[in-house]
Each structure stands twice: as structure tokens, then as C-alpha cells.
Design an enzyme around this catalytic site. Structure first.
Site, PDB file in Angstrom:
ATOM      1  N   GLU A  87      -0.745   5.657 -55.972  1.00  0.00           N
ATOM      2  CA  GLU A  87      -0.082   6.927 -56.240  1.00  0.00           C
ATOM      3  C   GLU A  87      -0.719   8.035 -55.412  1.00  0.00           C
ATOM      4  OE1 GLU A  87       0.927   6.289 -60.996  1.00  0.00           O
ATOM      5  OE2 GLU A  87      -0.813   7.478 -60.418  1.00  0.00           O
TER       6      GLU A  87
ATOM      7  N   LYS B 104      -2.677  11.300 -54.891  1.00  0.00           N
ATOM      8  CA  LYS B 104      -3.667  12.088 -55.633  1.00  0.00           C
ATOM      9  C   LYS B 104      -3.435  13.552 -55.295  1.00  0.00           C
ATOM     10  CE  LYS B 104      -8.517  12.636 -56.783  1.00  0.00           C
ATOM     11  NZ  LYS B 104      -8.309  14.067 -57.058  1.00  0.00           N
TER      12      LYS B 104
END
Length: 610
Positions: free
Chosen positions: A21, A23
Site C-alpha cells: 500500500e 504510505k
């Protein structure tokens, strides 16, 4: 509830059965909504709602959609979103320190922050903590689908709750992070369980470090920090201090060398002349200091004079290894200190605002291979040497470039494509995607005529309840846009309106405006080129630079700025970057306007008059 935290890793987390994902750089926040109300809590247990009232207002506005899923608990990052892969750390820090309610309200209205949601911990009052991360993520995706929210992160998306996507492949996401200058990636084991308040090795954070070549200026004996700097001209500019990353023997050797070569010493510091060069990795420059600096290696191959501020500024932005910037120090303008590296950084920073207008449009560029010091040329056909990531579309035997992503935009910038010109429709449109009025005065000295025409057109738009956007041409005129829904109107339809406006202007002030095609017959009047809005014609794209003496930018404006004081020379590459960061993008609601533009009744009236 204290959040689960990732562990920092310096090695790319390339692992099987893991998900990746973005950050985001902001405030970690847990959103809770139950019978007691809505609460937004920081990782330290403090309420964030007074500082970010726009989040609560957004939720209240969508209460009907959320009601079937309450009580719920969402985990995310509160951010000021720059682009889908990057948040503005400085902006969120400023927001977090505001105390005055009026100022907070103004910021919430003009620069709303977003909660980037990556986990769901409770749904319909049922705890999901016992589920694996992958199972919780599937529930979160389903929730966003049922709420009717967008599934892609975007600063143009009006939703203040946005979904953080997961990626199966590290490399796919990492290239986007590097291109977009994002903070980094969080890797999560698919089967990991939620561990409240724990820093787990089942979640790993891998950061997009930048590297700076610098030299040591002093050593703080009280805390062990080494202060570092670079040359800015003939002066030393401090850029921060570094403590972490040294091996014990490296740190000891550096301390000893500084003591032996000190030029002065006081109770706290040992001072040295520039001599020892280091490479330091860091996240970004914030408040003129390195954020999260870590020693990387000694640079015995460098002389201190080579550690310059100019080199530092260019090194701030990473690029993928297959996207080389050649001759970054090439000067582009005669009377402006703009180097090629500056131009590349401009394109990168403005890409979230430029790309939506370039996507899927047949692109014509004007290239200046020698900057403003040589002859430019038009380019429509994609050259044979273009890399494979450059998309194209064939139309009338021309293989046009489609600038559909940041990588292509940066590549074009490296080719010194300075001007970006686009048609009034996409490759998927059967008719115009917008109406554009090009208000072109005879010279920049007659710019006031463009202002006069724009204000008269604005009066008409307001009376007809039409929504218009305005920008400078970057040259000597102004351009007014009316976004239209796709595949609804024809160029014959829009010609009825553009000719109506042209006739209106001439009726109002025949001494100022004309539709005369022959330049010699126009005198000092502004030419209203309503014929220019047609199939196959082009207009300069928003935020494109222009190859003129003042390094102008085709700059979106707020209507309140359009008055007799307005000058096109105000908007240059240097000023527009600052302007967007401080004032936002006047075209931010452009694409949402397409579906609500009330053009149909106006067109019907014009057809009846015909």
C-alpha cells in the site's frame, strides 16, 4: 484504541503472500462512529476533530449512506493529498498547529484534508480484529462500494474518505511512488492479525529515501549529532544534523577526525572547516532541514566544493532508473534562471493538475531543443526512439502521443517539449468535451481588452446559469472554458453558442472587439476567434509553459482575480508553483462540472432563434 504500527526496513520488502500500500505522510487516525457520535483520534489518543472539521461535516452529509454500517471503526492516515501517491507533510503540519476557529474553517473549506482509509476494525458493531488483514481489506473494499465512493485516490475526488488500494506487486507500486515523490510503501502480510499498539514485523514500511552529498560542519558533544551543510554560492548553508545510520567504528572514526582537525570548540560544539563529505539519506527538506536523516556512506571521492545547494535541490526528487534526465543544468531562458532540472521538477509538481487535461487527447507539442536560444519545432508524430511506456493513437496517418501518465510527461519534459497543445475532445469523444473562448488581443499591451471581454462573457454566463472557468493563455490573452458532458453535443451545437457570444461582444463594444479574420483590418481591436473552437483545432493545455520571453504559464485563475490590475506576466513557472500550493487549483471542480452544466436549455433557445 492505539493503532498497530509497521517496522522500518531498509531492504525492499519483496515477499510472497504480502500486499503493498501507499504510505502517506500525515497523522495516523482512527475514525469511530457510534451512538455517542463521530470521533477522530490520533495515535496518541488525542482528538483531531476540532482541527479537521471538514471530515465530520463530510460524514454528516453522507450519514444516510453510513447508517446501515454503524457502529464502525476505520483506521487510516489523515493527509493533505498532493497526488494519488503523495501527501503534503508541511501542509498537514501547519493545519495541525492552527488554533483560531476562523482560520481552521477557511482552510477546511479551501484546502480540505482527507482520511486515507486502509483498514476496518469494526462494522455494524461487530469487531473484525479476529480476521486476517486480507479479509479485513475485502470488507473495506465492499464497504466503499456500498457507500458509492470512488475506489481510486485523487485530490480531485470530492470524497474526504478515500480508499487506500492494495497492490500484489511491489515494483508496480514502487515506480509510481518514485515518480510521484511519495513517502514510501507499507508491506503487509496477507494473514497478519491486528495487534493493538504493537510495532509488528508483519507490517513493514519501506521509505522513498532521497540522497544528498554534503559535508560536516560541526559536532554536538552533548547529544552526538553531526551537523551537515552544502555550499550555496560562496556561503555554507546548514541543512540539518544526522545521528543514525553510522556503524560504531564509523562514528568513532568521524568523531576522532573532527577533534584532530577542529578550528574551534566551545562547551557544546566542535567546529571544523568543510573537508569530510558524506552521503545522507532523508525523506524531504522541511523547514530548511532534512527530515529523518540517516548516514549512508562516506564520499571520499568528492571535494566539499562539489556539495552544492543546486545539486542538492535536483537530488531531492528521485526518478525511476529507466527515466534519465540529460543535461539537467542546461539553461532554458535568456533572462530567467530556469534550468532543465527546474522545468522537470515543475512538471512533476504540477502533474496532478496537468494530466487530467492531457489524458487521452491527441497531443501536439512545441519542442525547444536548445531552450529559448534556438529554433523550436512542432511535433505531432511520436518519434521512433520513444520508450515503450509512451502510449500512442493513430489519427489521419499521424501517430499521436497520448500523455496519459507522469512518466510520459517527464519524458516529454526531458525532450524539452515546452508547450502542450490539445484538441477540444478526447479520443473517446464523438463531439466536443468543452467550449473554449480564446480572447486574443493584438498585443500584450492590449491585454485589458481580454479582461473586458472576459468580464462581459461572465455576465452572460451568470445570467444563463452556465459554469465557466478562466485561464491565461500564457501569452497575451485569456481563455474561458465551459465543461460539457461527453458525447452529448456536436461542434455545430457549440458553434451556435460561440457565434452568439462573439456577436454579443461586438454589439456591446464594436470599437474593442471584432471577428475580422484579416489582421490588417482588425486595428487595435481584440479578435474573437469563435471559429477556432472546432474539430481538429487545438488550445494550449492548463499549466503548460509558453516559449515566450517572460516564461509565461497558461494559468487557471479565480474569477475574482480578473480585473483591470491583472497582467499575464504575473504567471511564470516560478510563481505558479507557489501559487498552487498557497491558493489551490481554480480548475479543481472542472470535471465534476461536466455533468451538471445546464447547457441544454441554452442550446434549445439558440436553435429556436436560428
Amino acid at each position: 484504541m492505539k493503532p498497530m504500527l509497521p517496522t522500518l526496513t531498509f531492504a525492499p520488502p519483496l515477499k510472497a503472500d504480502w500486499l503493498y500500500e501507499v504510505k502517506y505522510d500525515g497523522f495516523r487516525a482512527i475514525l469511530g462512529w457510534d451512538k455517542k457520535g463521530i470521533e477522530l483520534t490520533s495515535r496518541n489518543g488525542k482528538t483531531l476533530m476540532p482541527q479537521f472539521p471538514e471530515i465530520k461535516q463530510f460524514l454528516i452529509n453522507h450519514e444516510k449512506q453510513f447508517k446501515p454500517f454503524l457502529p464502525l471503526l476505520l483506521d487510516g492516515e489523515l493527509v493533505s493529498l498532493n497526488n494519488p501517491y503523495k501527501a503534503d507533510f508541511a501542509a498537514i503540519q501547519v493545519r495541525g498547529r492552527l488554533k483560531a476557529e476562523k482560520k481552521i474553517s477557511e482552510q477546511a473549506s479551501h484546502f480540505p484534508c482527507r482520511l486515507m482509509v486502509f483498514d476496518v476494525l469494526m462494522l455494524k458493531g461487530k469487531s473484525l480484529i479476529g480476521m486476517t488483514f486480507q479479509e479485513r481489506k475485502q470488507e473495506l473494499i465492499k464497504l466503499f462500494q456500498q457507500l458509492g465512493f470512488m475506489m481510486e485516490a485523487s485530490p480531485y475526488n470530492q470524497d474526504l474518505l478515500q480508499l487506500v488500494k492494495t497492490y500484489e506487486k511491489f515494483d508496480e507500486l514502487w515506480e509510481q511512488i518514485v515518480l510521484s515523490d511519495g513517502e514510501g510503501i507499507v508491506a503487509k502480510q496477507k494473514n497478519s492479525l491486528w495487534q493493538e499498539g504493537k510495532r509488528s514485523e508483519q507490517w513493514l514500511k519501506y521509505k522513498n529515501w532521497k540522497f544528498v552529498s554534503c559535508f560536516v560542519t560541526s559536532y554536538d558533544k552533548t547529544n552526538g549529532y553531526f551537523f551537515v551543510g552544502v555550499y550555496n554560492g560562496n556561503k555554507i548553508q546548514g541543512i540539518g544534523q544526522v545521528l543514525f545510520g553510522f556503524k560504531p567504528d564509523e562514528k568513532q572514526a568521524l568523531q576522532q577526525t573532527l577533534k584532530q582537525n577542529k578550528v574551534s570548540e566551545d562547551a557544546q560544539f566542535i567546529y571544523v572547516n568543510p573537508a569530510i563529505c558524506l552521503e545522507v539519506k532523508y525523506l524531504e527538506l522541511y523547514d530548511e532541514q532534512l527530515r529523518e536523516p540517516h548516514f549512508d556512506r562516506f564520499r571520499f571521492d568528492l571535494e566539499p566544493i562539489e556539495c552544492t545547494f543546486e545539486r542538492f535541490m535536483f537530488q531531492q526528487k528521485n526518478l525511476p532508473p529507466d527515466l534519465e534526465i540529460t543535461h539537467p543544468d542546461k539553461q532554458l531562458w535568456k533572462n530567467h534562471d530556469i534550468q532543465k532540472a527546474d522545468y522537470i521538477l515543475y512538471l512533476r509538481e504540477l502533474s496532478p493538475y496537468m494530466l487530467p487535461f492531457l489524458t487521452n487527447r491527441l497531443l501536439t507539442v512545441i519542442r525547444f531543443p536548445h531552450g529559448m536560444f534556438g529554433e523550436p519545432f512542432y511535433q505531432k508524430n511520436c518519434p521512433d526512439y520513444a520508450p515503450s511506456f509512451v502510449q500512442t493513437f493513430k489519427s489521419e496517418e499521424i501517430d499521436y502521443i497520448l500523455c496519459n501518465n507522469l512518466k510520459t510527461l517527464i519524458w516529454l519534459g526531458n525532450q524539452l517539449a515546452i508547450e502542450f497543445h490539445i484538441p477540444f475532445q478526447t479520443i473517446n469523444s464523438k463531439g466536443p468535451s468543452e467550449i473554449v473562448f480564446d480572447l486574443d488581443p493584438p498585443s500584450i499591451e492590449n491585454f485589458h481588452l481580454a479582461v473586458k471581454a472576459a468580464l462581459l462573457i461572465k455576465e452572460v454566463l451568470d445570467q444563463l446559469h452556465l459554469i465557466g472557468f478562466i485561464k491565461t493563455s500564457g501569452n497575451k490573452g485569456l481563455q474561458i472554458y465551459l465543461p460539457l458532458p461527453e458525447n452529448v453535443y456536436t461542434y455545430d451545437d457549440t458553434r451556435l453558442f460561440t457565434s452568439f457570444i462573439a456577436e454579443y461582444l461586438i454589439t456591446r463594444d464594436p470599437d474593442s472587439f471584432t471577428i475580422e479574420r484579416m489582421k490588417k483590418n482588425r486595428g487595435n481591436r481584440l479578435y474573437v476567434d469563435y471559429i477556432q473552437h472546432g474539430e481538429g483545432k487545438t488550445i494550449v493545455a492548463p499549466y503548460s509553459l509558453r516559449g515566450n520571453d517572460y516564461a509565461g504559464v497558461a494559468t487557471p485563475l479565480f474569477w475574482k482575480e480578473v480585473d483591470e490590475k491583472l497582467r499575464p506576466e504575473f504567471f511564470t513557472m516560478q510563481t505558479v508553483l507557489t501559487r498552487v500550493k498557497s491558493q489551490g487549483d481554480p480548475f479543481k471542480n472542472y470535471f465534476q462540472t461536466k455533468e451538471i452544466q445546464p447547457f441544454a436549455p441554452v442550446l434549445e433557445f439558440l436553435k429556436q432563434k436560428k
